[in-house]
Design a protein around this motif. Structure first.
Motif, PDB file in Angstrom:
ATOM      1  N   LYS A  59      -6.506  64.950 -52.403  1.00  0.00           N
ATOM      2  CA  LYS A  59      -7.636  64.751 -51.494  1.00  0.00           C
ATOM      3  C   LYS A  59      -8.209  63.348 -51.632  1.00  0.00           C
ATOM      4  O   LYS A  59      -8.521  62.695 -50.650  1.00  0.00           O
ATOM      5  N   SER A  60      -8.329  62.887 -52.866  1.00  0.00           N
ATOM      6  CA  SER A  60      -8.899  61.560 -53.068  1.00  0.00           C
ATOM      7  C   SER A  60      -7.950  60.472 -52.584  1.00  0.00           C
ATOM      8  O   SER A  60      -8.392  59.457 -52.061  1.00  0.00           O
ATOM      9  N   GLU A  61      -6.643  60.691 -52.738  1.00  0.00           N
ATOM     10  CA  GLU A  61      -5.678  59.699 -52.255  1.00  0.00           C
ATOM     11  C   GLU A  61      -5.641  59.672 -50.731  1.00  0.00           C
ATOM     12  O   GLU A  61      -5.510  58.614 -50.134  1.00  0.00           O
ATOM     13  N   SER A  62      -5.754  60.825 -50.096  1.00  0.00           N
ATOM     14  CA  SER A  62      -5.706  60.863 -48.639  1.00  0.00           C
ATOM     15  C   SER A  62      -6.983  60.284 -48.030  1.00  0.00           C
ATOM     16  O   SER A  62      -6.949  59.681 -46.971  1.00  0.00           O
ATOM     17  N   SER A  63      -8.101  60.423 -48.712  1.00  0.00           N
ATOM     18  CA  SER A  63      -9.346  59.882 -48.172  1.00  0.00           C
ATOM     19  C   SER A  63      -9.538  58.423 -48.567  1.00  0.00           C
ATOM     20  O   SER A  63     -10.243  57.689 -47.889  1.00  0.00           O
ATOM     21  N   SER A  68     -10.971  52.574 -47.178  1.00  0.00           N
ATOM     22  CA  SER A  68     -10.732  51.138 -47.313  1.00  0.00           C
ATOM     23  C   SER A  68     -10.546  50.494 -45.943  1.00  0.00           C
ATOM     24  O   SER A  68     -10.960  49.370 -45.719  1.00  0.00           O
ATOM     25  N   VAL A  69      -9.946  51.215 -45.007  1.00  0.00           N
ATOM     26  CA  VAL A  69      -9.793  50.693 -43.655  1.00  0.00           C
ATOM     27  C   VAL A  69     -11.165  50.555 -43.015  1.00  0.00           C
ATOM     28  O   VAL A  69     -11.464  49.551 -42.372  1.00  0.00           O
ATOM     29  N   ASN A  70     -12.029  51.536 -43.194  1.00  0.00           N
ATOM     30  CA  ASN A  70     -13.375  51.482 -42.634  1.00  0.00           C
ATOM     31  C   ASN A  70     -14.159  50.323 -43.228  1.00  0.00           C
ATOM     32  O   ASN A  70     -14.912  49.654 -42.542  1.00  0.00           O
ATOM     33  N   THR A  71     -13.997  50.068 -44.488  1.00  0.00           N
ATOM     34  CA  THR A  71     -14.709  48.960 -45.119  1.00  0.00           C
ATOM     35  C   THR A  71     -14.202  47.635 -44.595  1.00  0.00           C
ATOM     36  O   THR A  71     -14.982  46.714 -44.400  1.00  0.00           O
ATOM     37  N   GLU A  72     -12.903  47.530 -44.370  1.00  0.00           N
ATOM     38  CA  GLU A  72     -12.356  46.285 -43.832  1.00  0.00           C
ATOM     39  C   GLU A  72     -12.867  46.051 -42.424  1.00  0.00           C
ATOM     40  O   GLU A  72     -13.198  44.917 -42.044  1.00  0.00           O
ATOM     41  N   LYS A  73     -12.957  47.094 -41.627  1.00  0.00           N
ATOM     42  CA  LYS A  73     -13.474  46.945 -40.263  1.00  0.00           C
ATOM     43  C   LYS A  73     -14.918  46.516 -40.295  1.00  0.00           C
ATOM     44  O   LYS A  73     -15.351  45.681 -39.506  1.00  0.00           O
TER      45      LYS A  73
END
Length: 80
Positions: A59-63, A68-73
């Motif tokens: 679960k932690s790997e999938s989330s 990280s993508v959201n933070t980059e955006k």
């Protein structure tokens, strides 16, 4: 030669009963049974704990990548 027959086993059993007595042998049998039950319970608890840990890791790997993508955006939108 080298094989143990039923009569030898019965003689050994009779000697053990005479030495220890039936009450003590019954107690030893009960203690041994309790130890086996405890061991089986511990093994099943360990398996369920391992499964729970594996699920949490998945679960932690999938989330983690989506976060990280959201933070980059967010970082990119702050630059503009």
């Amino acid at each position: 030669m080298g094989s143990i027959g039923i009569w030898q086993l019965l003689v050994v059993l009779a000697i053990i009963v005479l030495l220890f007595g039936t009450k003590k042998l019954r107690g030893i049998g009960g203690d041994l049974g309790g130890a086996v039950k405890g061991f089986k319970k511990a093994m099943s608890d360990e398996k369920s704990t391992d499964k729970d840990a594996a699920e949490q890791i998945q679960k932690s790997e999938s989330s983690a990548p989506s976060e990280s993508v959201n933070t980059e955006k967010t970082k990119d939108s702050n630059k503009v």
